[in-house]
Every structure is written in structure tokens, then in C-alpha cells.
Scaffold this motif. Structure first.
Motif, PDB file in Angstrom:
ATOM      1  N   SER A  67      35.490  45.415  35.470  1.00  0.00           N
ATOM      2  CA  SER A  67      34.857  44.142  35.570  1.00  0.00           C
ATOM      3  C   SER A  67      33.458  44.008  34.450  1.00  0.00           C
ATOM      4  O   SER A  67      33.055  42.863  34.201  1.00  0.00           O
ATOM      5  N   MET A  91      35.964  37.249  34.848  1.00  0.00           N
ATOM      6  CA  MET A  91      37.147  36.919  35.583  1.00  0.00           C
ATOM      7  C   MET A  91      36.646  37.035  37.071  1.00  0.00           C
ATOM      8  O   MET A  91      35.938  37.878  37.399  1.00  0.00           O
ATOM      9  N   PRO A  92      37.109  36.162  37.825  1.00  0.00           N
ATOM     10  CA  PRO A  92      36.766  36.074  39.377  1.00  0.00           C
ATOM     11  C   PRO A  92      37.218  37.517  40.001  1.00  0.00           C
ATOM     12  O   PRO A  92      38.187  37.989  39.592  1.00  0.00           O
ATOM     13  N   THR A  93      36.515  37.989  40.641  1.00  0.00           N
ATOM     14  CA  THR A  93      36.611  39.379  41.559  1.00  0.00           C
ATOM     15  C   THR A  93      38.010  39.206  42.185  1.00  0.00           C
ATOM     16  O   THR A  93      38.942  40.250  41.857  1.00  0.00           O
ATOM     17  N   ASP A  94      38.555  38.161  42.935  1.00  0.00           N
ATOM     18  CA  ASP A  94      39.814  38.164  43.439  1.00  0.00           C
ATOM     19  C   ASP A  94      40.834  38.350  42.660  1.00  0.00           C
ATOM     20  O   ASP A  94      42.054  38.781  42.703  1.00  0.00           O
ATOM     21  N   GLN A  95      40.673  37.637  41.283  1.00  0.00           N
ATOM     22  CA  GLN A  95      41.815  37.731  40.426  1.00  0.00           C
ATOM     23  C   GLN A  95      41.968  39.020  39.687  1.00  0.00           C
ATOM     24  O   GLN A  95      42.893  39.383  39.332  1.00  0.00           O
ATOM     25  N   LEU A  96      40.746  39.593  39.601  1.00  0.00           N
ATOM     26  CA  LEU A  96      40.871  41.017  38.945  1.00  0.00           C
ATOM     27  C   LEU A  96      41.441  41.917  39.749  1.00  0.00           C
ATOM     28  O   LEU A  96      42.335  42.948  39.661  1.00  0.00           O
ATOM     29  N   GLN A  97      41.091  41.876  41.130  1.00  0.00           N
ATOM     30  CA  GLN A  97      41.948  42.599  42.214  1.00  0.00           C
ATOM     31  C   GLN A  97      43.217  42.579  42.301  1.00  0.00           C
ATOM     32  O   GLN A  97      44.014  43.495  42.329  1.00  0.00           O
ATOM     33  N   ALA A  98      43.923  41.106  42.065  1.00  0.00           N
ATOM     34  CA  ALA A  98      45.198  40.858  42.183  1.00  0.00           C
ATOM     35  C   ALA A  98      45.910  41.558  40.800  1.00  0.00           C
ATOM     36  O   ALA A  98      46.923  42.004  40.918  1.00  0.00           O
ATOM     37  N   LEU A  99      45.015  41.394  39.631  1.00  0.00           N
ATOM     38  CA  LEU A  99      45.508  42.079  38.331  1.00  0.00           C
ATOM     39  C   LEU A  99      45.624  43.522  38.623  1.00  0.00           C
ATOM     40  O   LEU A  99      46.693  44.272  38.022  1.00  0.00           O
ATOM     41  N   ARG A 102      48.861  44.284  40.466  1.00  0.00           N
ATOM     42  CA  ARG A 102      49.932  44.075  39.816  1.00  0.00           C
ATOM     43  C   ARG A 102      50.204  45.363  38.774  1.00  0.00           C
ATOM     44  O   ARG A 102      51.406  45.851  38.405  1.00  0.00           O
TER      45      ARG A 102
END
Length: 313
Positions: free
Chosen positions: A50, A58-66, A69
Motif C-alpha cells: 500500500s 488503491m482502496p484497501t479491499d481491492q489491494l487485498q483482493a489483488l 489473486r
């Protein structure tokens, strides 16, 4: 670690499309995954990512999802080939930054295990560093964060001991020790700590320093001053060398009353785990001490879990 992250940010600042930052994220995930990624390592990698260009907005939830992946993509994939592909658009300094962050990720839980160090070899080859370049990065990281390379029964590892952990160890010991004053048994308690620290082959300077710091912070031991403590440690090491660890362990068990034996065992555990990871020899010794001191197996497991969770968790 913040200095290393700042250094990585500087070398990623020209990464307009975020390709090098994606390489760094993959390298960090790989670096932390040698013995499985636990919650602390996951949190560390996401928090570090981050702060990198390309991810800092990037929003935290998107970074966590990335992150999830990337973990899934690397699972079962050829790590070297994957990193080589990601490295195609990165310059030399960006590839060094990726490897540096992989080293930090491997150390994020306090110890880079031999499995994680094996993975670092693959990461090094994947990002295209020579042996000399990688060794320079590794030495810089170890020096910067206070880690040291050690040889253990199950391989080579890097270990991390920080002042914060040492402070937590002292606070835990203050709360966990029996309130009965241990001053009459201060020398025996110090010897128990020396025995635990030396179980894997000898008392290192770092281990002796940790024993000094811990003992000086424990009023229950009677406020030992520095000179007296040095004498206690030297005398204990001398007795162990002359008589052997087993005889000294039995002597302590015969001298210490029950409540003091429990406290000495707690101190021995704290010292054995002072660098986050006890060796097999240290764990074997702790089990032998538990038995010799007459502490039940269930209570011993409970105390060990408490030390791990509250001091090093």
C-alpha cells in the motif's frame, strides 16, 4: 524496515504503469510463502504494498483482493518464469527493490526459515540478479533490520531480534512470574536462562546481552546491578562448562523451591525464544527442564503458548 520501503519507493517512482510495483508484490508474496503465509505475513505484505507507487491510491479491499489473486496465481506456478515475465519492464534498480522487499517479507514474522531462503534463490534468479548483487542486497537488509544468519540443525535461517520484542519479553515475564520474591534465587534463575540460551551449542554475545537486559528489568530478581549480573552469567557459564548441562539442571531442580522452579522455567522459555525461533536443541532442552523441574506437560504447553502468543505473536 521503513528505510528499506522508502528506498524501494524511490526506485519505483518512475514506474508509470505500475509494472514494477506488480513485480514487487509478487516478489513479496513469494518471499513470505516458504513455510506458508500466515496472518501476520499477509498483513505485512499488504501494508507494504500500500506504500508503493501503483498501489498507494488503491482502496484497501481491492489491494487485498489483488494480493489473494497473486497468491493463487503463484500457487503451483513456475516462480522463476513468472517473475522473469514480470521483470521484463523493470530496470536494474527496480529489480533490486523487488528482491529487497522479498527479503523483508521473508523476515516479516521474525525469522526467514531455510524454506524461505531457498525460495529467495528462485526469486533472485527470477528478477535477474547475480549472486553478488543478491548477496549485497541480503547483507544490507540483514544489517538494516538487525537480523543475523545462523546455522541450525534443519538448515540456515535469518533471525530477527528487536528492542520492541525484548521489551515485550520483560513485560510478559514481570506479569507471569510468581510474585514471591526471587532475589534469594537470582543466581539460579540467571543460570536457568544461560542453560536455555546455550542449549544449541554455546552462549552468544547477543544471547548474553538479552539475559542482561531481561534480568535488569525484573524487580522480582532483587534489582541485580550490571557488575553482579555479569558475574552471575560468567559463573553460570563456568559451572555448565565444568559439570555439564544435565548436572546443572538437576542441581537447580534440587535447590529451587517449586514456585521458583516455575519462574525459572518461564525465564528460560523467554530467552530460548528471544530471537523468535527456538532451535530443536533449545526445544529439547526446555522439555528436559520441564520434566526435571516437575512441571506438568499440560502446564508446560500452556506456558510455551503464552510466551509465543504474547511476546512473539
Amino acid at each position: 524496515m521503513d528505510k528499506a520501503i522508502s528506498w524501494a519507493r524511490a526506485h519505483l517512482s518512475g514506474d508509470a504503469n505500475g509494472a514494477a510495483s506488480e513485480l514487487c508484490l509478487a516478489a513479496m508474496v513469494a518471499g513470505a510463502s516458504g513455510d506458508g503465509i500466515d496472518a501476520a505475513e499477509r498483513a505485512y505484505v499488504i501494508d507494504t504494498a500500500s506504500k508503493l507507487p501503483g498501489f498507494d491510491q488503491m482502496p484497501t479491499d481491492q489491494l487485498q483482493a489483488l494480493f489473494d489473486r497473486v497468491v493463487a496465481a503463484l500457487d503451483g506456478a513456475d516462480l522463476k518464469s513468472t517473475l522473469q515475465k514480470l521483470s521484463e519492464g523493470a530496470n536494474a534498480e527496480q529489480r533490486r527493490a523487488a528482491y529487497s522487499l522479498a527479503c523483508l517479507a521473508a523476515l516479516s514474522d521474525g525469522a526467514a526459515t531455510d524454506e524461505e531462503l531457498d525460495l529467495l534463490l528462485e526469486i533472485r534468479d527470477g528478477v535477474g540478479l547475480t549472486d553478488g548483487e543478491a548477496a549485497d542486497v541480503e547483507a544490507t537488509i540483514r544489517e538494516g533490520v538487525g537480523a543475523r544468519e545462523v546455522f541450525e540443525e534443519d538448515g540456515v535461517a535469518w533471525r530477527l531480534a528487536t528492542p520492541e520484542v525484548q521489551m515485550k519479553a520483560a513485560l510478559f515475564a514481570q506479569e507471569a512470574l510468581d510474585p514471591t520474591p526471587l532475589a534469594p534465587y537470582a543466581g539460579a534463575c540467571v543460570e536457568a536462562m544461560v542453560l536455555a540460551a546455550a542449549a544449541d551449542g554455546g552462549l552468544s554475545a547477543a544471547e548474553a546481552d538479552h539475559i542482561h537486559e531481561l534480568a535488569e528489568r525484573l524487580p522480582v530478581l532483587g534489582g541485580i546491578d550490571g557488575h553482579e549480573l555479569e558475574r552471575f552469567v560468567a559463573d553460570a557459564a563456568g559451572r555448565i562448562a565444568r559439570e555439564g548441562a544435565e548436572r546443572r539442571l538437576e542441581a537447580l531442580a534440587g535447590w529451587l523451591p517449586e514456585e521458583a522452579r516455575r519462574s525459572a522455567f518461564i525465564l528460560a522459555m523467554v530467552v530460548a525464544l528471544a530471537d523468535h525461533r527456538a532451535t530443536r536443541a533449545e526445544m529439547h532442552f526446555l522439555e528436559r527442564m520441564r520434566e526435571t523441574f516437575g512441571i506438568g506437560a499440560a502446564e508446560g504447553e500452556e506456558l510455551l503458548a503464552a510466551v509465543r502468543d504474547q511476546v512473539y505473536g
